[in-house]
Motif scaffolding. Structure first.
Motif, PDB file in Angstrom:
ATOM      1  N   LEU A 129       2.326   5.350  -3.287  1.00 32.27           N
ATOM      2  CA  LEU A 129       2.776   6.685  -2.902  1.00 32.27           C
ATOM      3  C   LEU A 129       4.090   7.040  -3.587  1.00 32.27           C
TER       4      LEU A 129
ATOM      5  N   HIS B 257      -4.322   2.204   4.057  1.00 29.86           N
ATOM      6  CA  HIS B 257      -4.942   3.035   3.018  1.00 29.86           C
ATOM      7  C   HIS B 257      -4.803   2.463   1.608  1.00 29.86           C
TER       8      HIS B 257
ATOM      9  N   THR C 270       0.801  -1.225   0.000  1.00 29.72           N
ATOM     10  CA  THR C 270       0.000   0.000   0.000  1.00 29.72           C
ATOM     11  C   THR C 270       0.833   1.274   0.000  1.00 29.72           C
TER      12      THR C 270
ATOM     13  N   HIS D  56      -4.599   5.294  -1.118  1.00 31.61           N
ATOM     14  CA  HIS D  56      -3.308   5.456  -1.785  1.00 31.61           C
ATOM     15  C   HIS D  56      -3.400   5.032  -3.242  1.00 31.61           C
TER      16      HIS D  56
END
Length: 263
Positions: A85, A125, A81, A129
């Motif tokens: 990012l 998230h 996850t 994300h």
């Protein structure tokens, strides 16, 4: 272990006695660490700043992106996850490989651990994300926006027992709206991604309990409707921009939402 907080405090200067290649590898590992204090702290800030400032050069960024794309298959949830990012940072810098899009498209609708936050692991998230990366891909001229809209629909219709929390549904709605800003989308393309959701809304027997994924759909689509009506900010400080096919999107959203209301 590297003192990332010290580097942050020194305006992100590279320590004189350290090698950038080694530091980049250590940062990559930190962004998969199960300790949220490591993963979501100064190491994240250092990596983001070094990418933005070009401290990490093009070849290293591409290698880092390949590593993040492979991380979508990692057995650890926090590794999977946080990969979006880093890819978000890289694409924002101007780097892109089609293989990154393919890896993301395989992972996003298939991810089963949809927790927003875990007591030990901190922020996970997956949906939020992933949504942020979906928006960045969907805004990129070399990525088909229809593919990203279809991917959002696949995420929303994937069976799950988890009701989204921590504003995951809002993040996905905003991502969809940002893709819908693309001027090259036709009216049909801006609304056709909703067809699979409409079919899913009508699949269960009337009066049956609403499954978690349909509840997630409802809340996400309601927010998409608001953004289609009011416009969507492309940045936190920017002014809302109207969706090119806003009226058609709203009309189709209303039709789809009405299917579940009449269950």
């Amino acid at each position: 272990m590297t003192d990332w907080s010290g580097i942050e405090a020194a305006d992100y200067a590279i320590p004189a006695d350290r090698d950038l290649e080694e530091l980049t590898g250590e940062l990559s590992r930190a962004l998969a660490d199960p300790d949220p204090g490591i993963r979501d702290g100064a190491a994240y800030s250092v990596l983001a700043t070094w990418i933005e400032r070009g401290v990490i050069d093009g070849p290293r960024r591409l290698a880092l992106g390949d590593e993040m794309a492979a991380r979508f298959d990692d057995p650890e949830i926090q590794a999977r996850t946080f990969a979006p990012l880093v890819l978000d940072m890289l694409v924002g810098k101007g780097d892109l490989r089609p293989e990154w899009v393919d890896a993301f498209a395989r992972w996003y609708p298939a991810e089963e651990d949809l927790r927003g936050h875990d007591e030990k692991l901190g922020w996970l998230h997956a949906v939020a994300h992933g949504a942020d990366l979906l928006a960045v891909f969907g805004r990129h001229a070399e990525v088909d926006p229809v593919r990203m809209l279809d991917l959002a629909a696949a995420r929303l219709t994937a069976p799950t027992d988890h009701v989204l929390d921590q504003l995951e549904d809002d993040r996905l709605a905003r991502a969809v709206a940002r893709v819908l800003i693309r001027p090259d989308l036709t009216e049909h393309e801006a609304t056709a991604w909703l067809d699979v959701i409409a079919a899913d809304f009508g699949a269960d027997a009337p009066g049956a309990p609403v499954p978690a994924h349909l509840s997630n759909c409802l809340r996400t689509l309601r927010m998409v409707y608001v953004l289609a009506d009011r416009g969507v900010r492309m940045t936190r400080e920017g002014e809302p921009q109207p969706l090119p096919h806003g009226p058609a999107v709203k009309a189709r959203l209303a039709e789809v939402l009405d299917r579940i209301v009449r269950r």
